[in-house]
Write an enzyme that holds these catalytic residues in place. Sequence first.
Site, PDB file in Angstrom:
ATOM      1  N   HIS A   1      45.564  46.558  47.780  1.00 54.28           N
ATOM      2  CA  HIS A   1      44.809  45.884  48.715  1.00 54.28           C
ATOM      3  C   HIS A   1      45.957  45.235  49.602  1.00 54.28           C
ATOM      4  O   HIS A   1      45.839  44.474  50.566  1.00 54.28           O
ATOM      5  CB  HIS A   1      44.173  44.706  48.389  1.00 54.28           C
ATOM      6  CG  HIS A   1      42.994  45.362  47.541  1.00 54.28           C
ATOM      7  ND1 HIS A   1      42.171  44.820  46.495  1.00 54.28           N
ATOM      8  CD2 HIS A   1      42.253  46.468  47.767  1.00 54.28           C
ATOM      9  CE1 HIS A   1      41.272  45.554  46.391  1.00 54.28           C
ATOM     10  NE2 HIS A   1      41.114  46.709  46.756  1.00 54.28           N
TER      11      HIS A   1
ATOM     12  N   ILE B   1      44.019  34.341  30.275  1.00 57.19           N
ATOM     13  CA  ILE B   1      45.058  35.380  30.281  1.00 57.19           C
ATOM     14  C   ILE B   1      46.385  34.971  29.935  1.00 57.19           C
ATOM     15  O   ILE B   1      47.030  35.519  29.243  1.00 57.19           O
ATOM     16  CB  ILE B   1      45.204  35.972  31.834  1.00 57.19           C
ATOM     17  CG1 ILE B   1      44.079  36.796  32.006  1.00 57.19           C
ATOM     18  CG2 ILE B   1      46.638  36.728  31.958  1.00 57.19           C
ATOM     19  CD1 ILE B   1      43.551  36.763  33.537  1.00 57.19           C
TER      20      ILE B   1
HETATM   21  N1  APR Z   1      42.283  33.812  32.438  1.00 61.05           N
HETATM   22  C1  APR Z   1      41.358  34.767  32.313  1.00 61.05           C
HETATM   23  N2  APR Z   1      40.358  35.279  33.457  1.00 61.05           N
HETATM   24  C2  APR Z   1      40.669  34.540  34.682  1.00 61.05           C
HETATM   25  C3  APR Z   1      41.475  33.488  34.729  1.00 61.05           C
HETATM   26  C4  APR Z   1      42.462  32.995  33.886  1.00 61.05           C
HETATM   27  N3  APR Z   1      43.275  32.224  33.919  1.00 61.05           N
HETATM   28  N4  APR Z   1      41.446  33.123  36.083  1.00 61.05           N
HETATM   29  C5  APR Z   1      40.314  33.785  36.719  1.00 61.05           C
HETATM   30  N5  APR Z   1      40.017  34.666  35.863  1.00 61.05           N
HETATM   31  C6  APR Z   1      38.829  35.733  35.967  1.00 61.05           C
HETATM   32  C7  APR Z   1      37.639  35.243  36.370  1.00 61.05           C
HETATM   33  O1  APR Z   1      36.757  35.106  35.483  1.00 61.05           O
HETATM   34  C8  APR Z   1      37.051  36.530  37.221  1.00 61.05           C
HETATM   35  O2  APR Z   1      36.452  37.438  36.550  1.00 61.05           O
HETATM   36  O3  APR Z   1      39.516  36.665  36.886  1.00 61.05           O
HETATM   37  C9  APR Z   1      38.421  37.171  37.415  1.00 61.05           C
HETATM   38  C10 APR Z   1      38.690  37.520  39.113  1.00 61.05           C
HETATM   39  O4  APR Z   1      37.769  38.025  39.659  1.00 61.05           O
HETATM   40  P1  APR Z   1      37.809  38.201  41.235  1.00 61.05           P
HETATM   41  O5  APR Z   1      37.705  36.593  41.735  1.00 61.05           O
HETATM   42  O6  APR Z   1      36.495  38.858  41.718  1.00 61.05           O
HETATM   43  O7  APR Z   1      38.961  38.952  41.661  1.00 61.05           O
HETATM   44  P2  APR Z   1      39.442  40.218  41.839  1.00 61.05           P
HETATM   45  O8  APR Z   1      38.655  40.970  40.551  1.00 61.05           O
HETATM   46  O9  APR Z   1      40.850  40.614  41.918  1.00 61.05           O
HETATM   47  O10 APR Z   1      38.631  40.923  43.192  1.00 61.05           O
HETATM   48  C11 APR Z   1      38.964  42.126  43.483  1.00 61.05           C
HETATM   49  O11 APR Z   1      38.033  41.512  45.765  1.00 61.05           O
HETATM   50  O12 APR Z   1      37.669  40.534  47.693  1.00 61.05           O
HETATM   51  C12 APR Z   1      38.498  41.532  47.050  1.00 61.05           C
HETATM   52  O13 APR Z   1      40.408  42.040  47.674  1.00 61.05           O
HETATM   53  C13 APR Z   1      39.876  41.109  47.070  1.00 61.05           C
HETATM   54  O14 APR Z   1      41.518  42.176  45.664  1.00 61.05           O
HETATM   55  C14 APR Z   1      40.219  41.433  45.795  1.00 61.05           C
HETATM   56  C15 APR Z   1      38.939  42.168  45.089  1.00 61.05           C
END
Ligand code: APR
Length: 239
Positions: free
Chosen positions: A111, A229
């Site tokens: 991205h 994480i």
């Molecule tokens: N430990 C474990 N899990 C975590 C932590 C943590 N400290 N912090 C957040 N999470 C988890 C959340 O529970 C969530 O399920 O990380 C996940 C992040 O998911 P999203 O917010 O949907 O992010 P992501 O999957 O990267 O989104 C994908 O969406 O909008 C687009 O381009 C944007 O790259 C992004 C894509």
Amino acid sequence: MIHEAGIIIPFTGAGISTESGIPDFRSPGGIWTRYRPIPFDEFLASQEARNESWGRRFAMQEQFGAARPSRGHRAVASLYRAGKAPAVITQNIDNLHQASGIAPEHVIELHGNTTFALCLDCSARYELSWVRQRMDAANGCAPDCPSCGGFIKTATVSFGQAMPDAAMRRAEDLTRSCDLFLAIGSSLVVWPAAGFPLMAKRSGARLIIVNRESTEFDEIADLVVHADIGTVLEPLILQ
Ligand code: APR
Ligand code: ZN
């Protein structure tokens, strides 16, 4: 599984960067709970959308500027330094895998990257400081490319914008060649990126998912760890 694996491909989402102070997108308080995404066609169609998009980016400069690699990033960098992971595939745009010591050519950014800007027409590179200075001088109006008149955007991929061909091809090659695919901190809801864990599984790799929330790929994973994480991956950090 990590010890037995020959080639590990870490695949990361915003969850690996929350410990670094960068909010994710879909957790409570995440970016999409505060902002409506600006689709690419809207960015192209209106100066207001471009002003809003850049305004949001600079509103987050505090978090992006102060962010340092998390324990998760450092664990991934340790697998890379140990020769277990040839590269990392990331959906993140925060440059923290590069900051953790992974060579830029080994960070596959599906991205893009938000730490610099590009002209959408001639691909000229512009630093964020230049954009900000031009916006401040034009009371919040996003600048166009001085050399070709094209629109200037952070080097990221918005909804409705084409995925980067080369990054997608490299991600596919790496996914098909690994024997352990490590999905870290992603809700796995945004395609085509979300397809890689499935592709890995179908290519015979083992799949581990580390994420606080469950994902729709949990049932095909060999191991799912619903926990923080940094805590889970800290033992992998090489001193
Ligand atoms: N430990 C474990 N899990 C975590 C932590 C943590 N400290 N912090 C957040 N999470 C988890 C959340 O529970 C969530 O399920 O990380 C996940 C992040 O998911 P999203 O917010 O949907 O992010 P992501 O999957 O990267 O989104 C994908 O969406 O909008 C687009 O381009 C944007 O790259 C992004 C894509
Ligand atoms: Zn240009």
